[in-house]
Motif scaffolding. Structure first.
Motif, PDB file in Angstrom:
ATOM      1  N   ALA A   3     -16.701   9.716  50.337  1.00  0.00           N
ATOM      2  CA  ALA A   3     -16.146   8.604  49.268  1.00  0.00           C
ATOM      3  C   ALA A   3     -15.378   9.401  48.326  1.00  0.00           C
ATOM      4  O   ALA A   3     -13.933   8.730  48.050  1.00  0.00           O
ATOM      5  N   ALA A   4     -15.353  10.852  47.944  1.00  0.00           N
ATOM      6  CA  ALA A   4     -14.265  11.205  47.114  1.00  0.00           C
ATOM      7  C   ALA A   4     -13.279  11.487  47.597  1.00  0.00           C
ATOM      8  O   ALA A   4     -11.989  11.592  46.880  1.00  0.00           O
ATOM      9  N   ASP A   5     -13.092  11.909  48.889  1.00  0.00           N
ATOM     10  CA  ASP A   5     -11.826  12.406  49.504  1.00  0.00           C
ATOM     11  C   ASP A   5     -11.003  10.707  49.501  1.00  0.00           C
ATOM     12  O   ASP A   5      -9.960  10.827  49.362  1.00  0.00           O
ATOM     13  N   ASP A   6     -11.668   9.707  50.035  1.00  0.00           N
ATOM     14  CA  ASP A   6     -11.379   8.372  50.065  1.00  0.00           C
ATOM     15  C   ASP A   6     -10.372   7.999  48.670  1.00  0.00           C
ATOM     16  O   ASP A   6      -9.633   7.269  48.646  1.00  0.00           O
ATOM     17  N   ILE A   7     -11.459   8.037  47.805  1.00  0.00           N
ATOM     18  CA  ILE A   7     -10.714   7.674  46.377  1.00  0.00           C
ATOM     19  C   ILE A   7      -9.878   8.573  45.837  1.00  0.00           C
ATOM     20  O   ILE A   7      -8.850   8.248  45.233  1.00  0.00           O
ATOM     21  N   SER A   8      -9.832   9.694  46.196  1.00  0.00           N
ATOM     22  CA  SER A   8      -8.616  10.790  45.960  1.00  0.00           C
ATOM     23  C   SER A   8      -7.412  10.274  46.847  1.00  0.00           C
ATOM     24  O   SER A   8      -6.317  10.265  46.040  1.00  0.00           O
ATOM     25  N   ALA A   9      -7.388   9.616  47.945  1.00  0.00           N
ATOM     26  CA  ALA A   9      -6.208   9.375  48.785  1.00  0.00           C
ATOM     27  C   ALA A   9      -5.671   7.981  48.047  1.00  0.00           C
ATOM     28  O   ALA A   9      -4.573   7.639  48.162  1.00  0.00           O
ATOM     29  N   LEU A  10      -6.726   7.174  47.677  1.00  0.00           N
ATOM     30  CA  LEU A  10      -6.224   5.963  46.867  1.00  0.00           C
ATOM     31  C   LEU A  10      -5.658   6.314  45.572  1.00  0.00           C
ATOM     32  O   LEU A  10      -4.659   5.701  45.266  1.00  0.00           O
ATOM     33  N   LEU A  41      -8.367  -1.947  41.053  1.00  0.00           N
ATOM     34  CA  LEU A  41      -9.341  -3.280  41.403  1.00  0.00           C
ATOM     35  C   LEU A  41      -9.192  -4.341  42.327  1.00  0.00           C
ATOM     36  O   LEU A  41     -10.162  -5.055  43.038  1.00  0.00           O
ATOM     37  N   THR A  42      -7.776  -4.527  42.507  1.00  0.00           N
ATOM     38  CA  THR A  42      -7.435  -5.650  43.133  1.00  0.00           C
ATOM     39  C   THR A  42      -6.773  -5.370  44.668  1.00  0.00           C
ATOM     40  O   THR A  42      -6.657  -6.378  45.359  1.00  0.00           O
ATOM     41  N   LEU A  43      -6.213  -4.349  44.622  1.00  0.00           N
ATOM     42  CA  LEU A  43      -5.281  -4.147  45.882  1.00  0.00           C
ATOM     43  C   LEU A  43      -5.923  -2.852  46.565  1.00  0.00           C
ATOM     44  O   LEU A  43      -5.191  -2.281  47.443  1.00  0.00           O
ATOM     45  N   SER A  44      -7.060  -2.405  46.336  1.00  0.00           N
ATOM     46  CA  SER A  44      -7.375  -1.230  47.155  1.00  0.00           C
ATOM     47  C   SER A  44      -8.941  -1.307  47.222  1.00  0.00           C
ATOM     48  O   SER A  44      -9.522  -2.487  46.803  1.00  0.00           O
ATOM     49  N   GLU A  45      -9.561  -0.165  48.220  1.00  0.00           N
ATOM     50  CA  GLU A  45     -10.678  -0.386  48.531  1.00  0.00           C
ATOM     51  C   GLU A  45     -11.740   0.229  47.473  1.00  0.00           C
ATOM     52  O   GLU A  45     -12.661   0.603  47.731  1.00  0.00           O
ATOM     53  N   LEU A  46     -11.356   0.422  46.553  1.00  0.00           N
ATOM     54  CA  LEU A  46     -12.097   1.269  45.224  1.00  0.00           C
ATOM     55  C   LEU A  46     -13.558   0.669  45.012  1.00  0.00           C
ATOM     56  O   LEU A  46     -14.441   1.633  45.156  1.00  0.00           O
ATOM     57  N   THR A  52     -19.698  -0.982  43.825  1.00  0.00           N
ATOM     58  CA  THR A  52     -19.563  -1.644  42.683  1.00  0.00           C
ATOM     59  C   THR A  52     -18.262  -1.766  42.120  1.00  0.00           C
ATOM     60  O   THR A  52     -17.354  -1.193  42.380  1.00  0.00           O
ATOM     61  N   THR A  53     -17.920  -3.026  41.438  1.00  0.00           N
ATOM     62  CA  THR A  53     -16.734  -3.166  40.871  1.00  0.00           C
ATOM     63  C   THR A  53     -16.787  -3.004  39.351  1.00  0.00           C
ATOM     64  O   THR A  53     -17.551  -3.655  38.564  1.00  0.00           O
ATOM     65  N   PRO A  54     -16.136  -1.896  38.801  1.00  0.00           N
ATOM     66  CA  PRO A  54     -16.137  -1.517  37.609  1.00  0.00           C
ATOM     67  C   PRO A  54     -15.486  -2.596  36.463  1.00  0.00           C
ATOM     68  O   PRO A  54     -14.564  -3.327  37.031  1.00  0.00           O
ATOM     69  N   VAL A  55     -16.012  -3.039  35.476  1.00  0.00           N
ATOM     70  CA  VAL A  55     -15.082  -3.603  34.661  1.00  0.00           C
ATOM     71  C   VAL A  55     -13.901  -2.923  34.291  1.00  0.00           C
ATOM     72  O   VAL A  55     -13.730  -1.908  33.887  1.00  0.00           O
TER      73      VAL A  55
END
Length: 95
Positions: A3-10, A41-46, A52-55
């Motif tokens: 997940a960290a690698d995927d988020i880094s790529a995002l 939040l709206t255009l990625s897989e984050l 979860t979806t952060p505020v």
């Protein structure tokens, strides 16, 4: 990849997109964290990667804090990697 690698790529993709959108200003955007939060939040897989979806305002705050910490001193790591771990620590759903 984890997940960290995927988020880094995002985050890297967000940076490239942001620079393209703000090309006329050479990427200068004093409210960059709000733009990143909206995009993430709206255009990625984050949200899926975090479980979860952060505020939105919490994500903006986290991005600003991560940026302050990262730019406070010299770093050997890419900012995307540091921010990805930070976002997982703050928002990642317990697994």
């Amino acid at each position: 990849m984890d997940a960290a690698d995927d988020i880094s790529a995002l985050l890297h993709e967000a940076a490239e997109t942001h620079h393209t959108v703000y090309r006329i200003l050479d990427g200068d955007d004093p409210d960059w964290a709000s733009w990143y939060a909206d995009w993430l939040l709206t255009l990625s897989e984050l949200p899926r990667l975090l479980g979860t979806t952060p505020v939105r305002s919490h994500l903006v705050h986290a991005l600003v804090e991560l940026d302050r910490d990262y730019t406070a001193g010299p770093r050997d790591e890419r900012w995307e990697d540091v921010y990805a771990r930070g976002l997982l620590e703050r928002f990642g759903a317990p697994g």
